[in-house]
Write a protein that holds these residues in place. Sequence first.
Motif, PDB file in Angstrom:
ATOM      1  N   GLU A   1       0.829  -1.212   0.000  1.00 17.91           N
ATOM      2  CA  GLU A   1       0.000   0.000   0.000  1.00 17.91           C
ATOM      3  C   GLU A   1       0.860   1.258   0.000  1.00 17.91           C
ATOM      4  OE1 GLU A   1      -2.597  -0.353   3.332  1.00 17.91           O
ATOM      5  OE2 GLU A   1      -4.047  -1.625   2.267  1.00 17.91           O
ATOM      6  N   LYS A   2       1.913   1.227   0.807  1.00 17.54           N
ATOM      7  CA  LYS A   2       2.804   2.384   0.918  1.00 17.54           C
ATOM      8  C   LYS A   2       3.494   2.664  -0.419  1.00 17.54           C
ATOM      9  CE  LYS A   2       4.530   5.460   3.870  1.00 17.54           C
ATOM     10  NZ  LYS A   2       5.216   6.315   2.925  1.00 17.54           N
ATOM     11  N   ILE A   3       4.026   1.618  -1.033  1.00 18.46           N
ATOM     12  CA  ILE A   3       4.756   1.785  -2.294  1.00 18.46           C
ATOM     13  C   ILE A   3       3.808   2.219  -3.409  1.00 18.46           C
ATOM     14  CG2 ILE A   3       6.057   0.548  -4.086  1.00 18.46           C
ATOM     15  CD1 ILE A   3       7.746   1.144  -1.689  1.00 18.46           C
ATOM     16  N   LYS A   4       2.636   1.614  -3.438  1.00 17.78           N
ATOM     17  CA  LYS A   4       1.636   2.026  -4.435  1.00 17.78           C
ATOM     18  C   LYS A   4       1.405   3.525  -4.355  1.00 17.78           C
ATOM     19  CE  LYS A   4      -1.470  -1.881  -5.387  1.00 17.78           C
ATOM     20  NZ  LYS A   4      -2.741  -2.530  -4.998  1.00 17.78           N
ATOM     21  N   LYS A   5       1.224   4.003  -3.135  1.00 21.17           N
ATOM     22  CA  LYS A   5       0.925   5.419  -2.914  1.00 21.17           C
ATOM     23  C   LYS A   5       2.138   6.294  -3.233  1.00 21.17           C
ATOM     24  CE  LYS A   5      -0.907   8.416   0.683  1.00 21.17           C
ATOM     25  NZ  LYS A   5      -0.821   8.581   2.135  1.00 21.17           N
ATOM     26  N   ASP A   6       3.297   5.893  -2.687  1.00 20.50           N
ATOM     27  CA  ASP A   6       4.513   6.694  -2.856  1.00 20.50           C
ATOM     28  C   ASP A   6       4.943   6.790  -4.317  1.00 20.50           C
ATOM     29  OD1 ASP A   6       4.488   7.004  -0.173  1.00 20.50           O
ATOM     30  OD2 ASP A   6       6.437   6.073   0.218  1.00 20.50           O
ATOM     31  N   LYS A   7       4.914   5.646  -5.023  1.00 23.50           N
ATOM     32  CA  LYS A   7       5.414   5.624  -6.399  1.00 23.50           C
ATOM     33  C   LYS A   7       4.287   5.807  -7.413  1.00 23.50           C
ATOM     34  CE  LYS A   7       9.497   3.515  -4.923  1.00 23.50           C
ATOM     35  NZ  LYS A   7      10.888   3.466  -5.264  1.00 23.50           N
ATOM     36  N   GLY A   8       3.062   5.951  -6.923  1.00 25.64           N
ATOM     37  CA  GLY A   8       1.937   6.185  -7.822  1.00 25.64           C
ATOM     38  C   GLY A   8       1.689   5.057  -8.803  1.00 25.64           C
ATOM     39  N   LYS A   9       1.940   3.821  -8.360  1.00 33.03           N
ATOM     40  CA  LYS A   9       1.753   2.663  -9.234  1.00 33.03           C
ATOM     41  C   LYS A   9       0.370   2.027  -9.006  1.00 33.03           C
ATOM     42  CE  LYS A   9       5.987   2.551 -10.934  1.00 33.03           C
ATOM     43  NZ  LYS A   9       6.328   2.606 -12.347  1.00 33.03           N
ATOM     44  N   GLU A  10      -0.210   1.543 -10.086  1.00 30.92           N
ATOM     45  CA  GLU A  10      -1.487   0.840  -9.995  1.00 30.92           C
ATOM     46  C   GLU A  10      -1.263  -0.586  -9.499  1.00 30.92           C
ATOM     47  OE1 GLU A  10      -4.889   1.287 -10.745  1.00 30.92           O
ATOM     48  OE2 GLU A  10      -4.404   3.420 -10.547  1.00 30.92           O
ATOM     49  N   VAL A  11      -0.249  -1.230 -10.098  1.00 28.97           N
ATOM     50  CA  VAL A  11       0.012  -2.638  -9.800  1.00 28.97           C
ATOM     51  C   VAL A  11       1.331  -2.812  -9.056  1.00 28.97           C
ATOM     52  CG1 VAL A  11       0.336  -4.945 -10.775  1.00 28.97           C
ATOM     53  CG2 VAL A  11      -1.236  -3.324 -11.874  1.00 28.97           C
ATOM     54  N   VAL A  12       1.269  -3.299  -7.849  1.00 30.14           N
ATOM     55  CA  VAL A  12       2.466  -3.712  -7.114  1.00 30.14           C
ATOM     56  C   VAL A  12       2.195  -5.108  -6.578  1.00 30.14           C
ATOM     57  CG1 VAL A  12       3.969  -3.261  -5.150  1.00 30.14           C
ATOM     58  CG2 VAL A  12       3.068  -1.342  -6.472  1.00 30.14           C
ATOM     59  N   ASN A  13       3.021  -6.048  -6.946  1.00 29.50           N
ATOM     60  CA  ASN A  13       2.810  -7.427  -6.508  1.00 29.50           C
ATOM     61  C   ASN A  13       3.512  -7.705  -5.194  1.00 29.50           C
ATOM     62  OD1 ASN A  13       1.237  -8.116  -8.753  1.00 29.50           O
ATOM     63  ND2 ASN A  13       3.070  -8.497 -10.003  1.00 29.50           N
ATOM     64  N   GLY A  14       2.913  -8.601  -4.422  1.00 30.57           N
ATOM     65  CA  GLY A  14       3.485  -8.978  -3.128  1.00 30.57           C
ATOM     66  C   GLY A  14       3.735 -10.463  -3.058  1.00 30.57           C
ATOM     67  N   ILE A  15       4.876 -10.833  -2.491  1.00 32.32           N
ATOM     68  CA  ILE A  15       5.220 -12.247  -2.346  1.00 32.32           C
ATOM     69  C   ILE A  15       5.639 -12.526  -0.914  1.00 32.32           C
ATOM     70  CG2 ILE A  15       6.879 -14.048  -2.971  1.00 32.32           C
ATOM     71  CD1 ILE A  15       7.046 -12.862  -5.741  1.00 32.32           C
ATOM     72  N   ILE A  16       5.077 -13.582  -0.359  1.00 35.39           N
ATOM     73  CA  ILE A  16       5.576 -14.112   0.905  1.00 35.39           C
ATOM     74  C   ILE A  16       6.489 -15.271   0.563  1.00 35.39           C
ATOM     75  CG2 ILE A  16       5.005 -15.373   3.018  1.00 35.39           C
ATOM     76  CD1 ILE A  16       3.815 -12.845   3.539  1.00 35.39           C
ATOM     77  N   ALA A  17       7.764 -15.179   0.964  1.00 31.10           N
ATOM     78  CA  ALA A  17       8.709 -16.279   0.765  1.00 31.10           C
ATOM     79  C   ALA A  17       8.984 -16.895   2.128  1.00 31.10           C
ATOM     80  CB  ALA A  17       9.993 -15.767   0.130  1.00 31.10           C
ATOM     81  N   ALA A  18       8.530 -18.126   2.305  1.00 34.58           N
ATOM     82  CA  ALA A  18       8.665 -18.787   3.601  1.00 34.58           C
ATOM     83  C   ALA A  18       8.577 -20.294   3.402  1.00 34.58           C
ATOM     84  CB  ALA A  18       7.566 -18.310   4.551  1.00 34.58           C
ATOM     85  N   PRO A  19       9.024 -21.063   4.390  1.00 35.07           N
ATOM     86  CA  PRO A  19       8.931 -22.523   4.248  1.00 35.07           C
ATOM     87  C   PRO A  19       7.484 -23.012   4.295  1.00 35.07           C
ATOM     88  CG  PRO A  19       9.971 -21.928   6.344  1.00 35.07           C
ATOM     89  CD  PRO A  19       9.810 -20.665   5.574  1.00 35.07           C
TER      90      PRO A  19
END
Lengths: 248, 248
Positions: A189-207
Amino acid sequence: MRSVIRPEPATFRTLFLRALKKGHSISMHCTCRVEYKGRAVSTLETGDRLVIIKPDKTVIIHQPAGRNPVNWMPVHSHITLDENIIRVESVNPREFMTIHLEKVLVFLSSPLTDGASLVQAGSEADMANMIYQNPHVLGEFVPASREEQTAYGFIDVFGRDYNNNLVIVECKRYKAGLDAVQQLRRYVEKIKKDKGKEVVNGIIAAPAITENAKKMLEDWGFNFIKVEPPMYLLPDREKQKNLGEFFS
Amino acid sequence: MRSVIRPEPATFRTLFLRALKKGHSISMHCTCRVEYKGRAVSTLETGDRLVIIKPDKTVIIHQPAGRNPVNWMPVHSHITLDENIIRVESVNPREFMTIHLEKVLVFLSSPLTDGASLVQAGSEADMANMIYQNPHVLGEFVPASREEQTAYGFIDVFGRDYNNNLVIVECKRYKAGLDAVQQLRRYVEKIKKDKGKEVVNGIIAAPAITENAKKMLEDWGFNFIKVEPPMYLLPDREKQKNLGEFFS
DNA sequence: CGTGCCAGGTGCCAT
DNA sequence: ATGGCACTTGGCACG
């Protein structure tokens, strides 16, 4: 080095104060009552315990069961012996502890010298480094930076997918839960707002990931990718610098 | 009870195994190297440390500085002595530790008996109870339940305002941060969806809140109310039951 | 058992 | 100092 079984009060006083002054490590088995007042208040009625006092004036009290101390005082506390009462005082945070000694079963002190520090692998930082160095483990991912700073926290790994969309990766060395997803959500949410991007993908990398977390992740259009933390020391430049003396 | 300075290997072996078998508490100052492999891997090069072995087979190793152990193994581990190596093994989680003894500076063992358990006040639960019993500290608030169960977590205090809107309260005994706000947000969203309500209010009750958390809170239309955790034992029925033997 | 979460959390590193 | 967060987190309480 001193070790005395059932010292007389006068003997104990002498040994205790000397060890404290000389900066020796003290371990004593004793019957005592403990009172604490500070961030909370607590009482521990009489029983047999191990009391540890370190040269750096940390005080730790262990009951004969469990991994965690039942009472403690932080590093750099102020320690005094008042009759049969050990008084411990800390300034920041403001805390007080009193150990009411009924019997000292064994008193032990020695000058312990230890210059070694733990060298460890398998942390979340190791995981993030591994992903940064081997981005293919996440599929279509091109890493851009490690530890991207946000007012809302650090982003573990930051990059783009093959469509040039921004991707934020949150690593967990253990099974990811709801908190991990919310952390990711916050960054996205922060990056979307700061960089004015519509699409920012999120990944959880975990076992692994919990059922609820998986659901919340999918609700938000994020992805989970199974990644194990690397259980070996990576050839990371920064790490090598820190661990130089160990490997040289 | 035994206390021996610089025991010979054979003497140490006898004392160690006897104490282990008898369920005595062992504290030893020794020069050693420690290897760990399990949830992570680590090496601690040679130095002087305090090694603790409890009757419940917890193993704790302290360097002469700091509050936390440098290495440890959980309760109910399996402990063996193989020449000068103490091997510790745990099944769940699967972990291994070896303590390579170079010198035993002092060996100490005694049968510690301790039936007391810590009695404490000032926890978050105490805070929630206090609010439940004195709802006016939150202003226009009528409490309905404590520890409301959600698949997404427990709600500390649950109730309504004077306009009959649902109110969810999240308590923190220390300064509230971003995580606290997100926790609250998760509950509010869940309840809105589950109960089909348009308006559900959220309150953070804590002694303080960070700047960022305040901002996020306001962005979401929630409120912060300054509440201090009660530093005394409340006349709470459940608590009394647990602490019965202490007060009787 | 897994899931969630508090803890006197502690410690580390960032601004 | 404050803040955000990992930790071999540990521990408990509840489904």
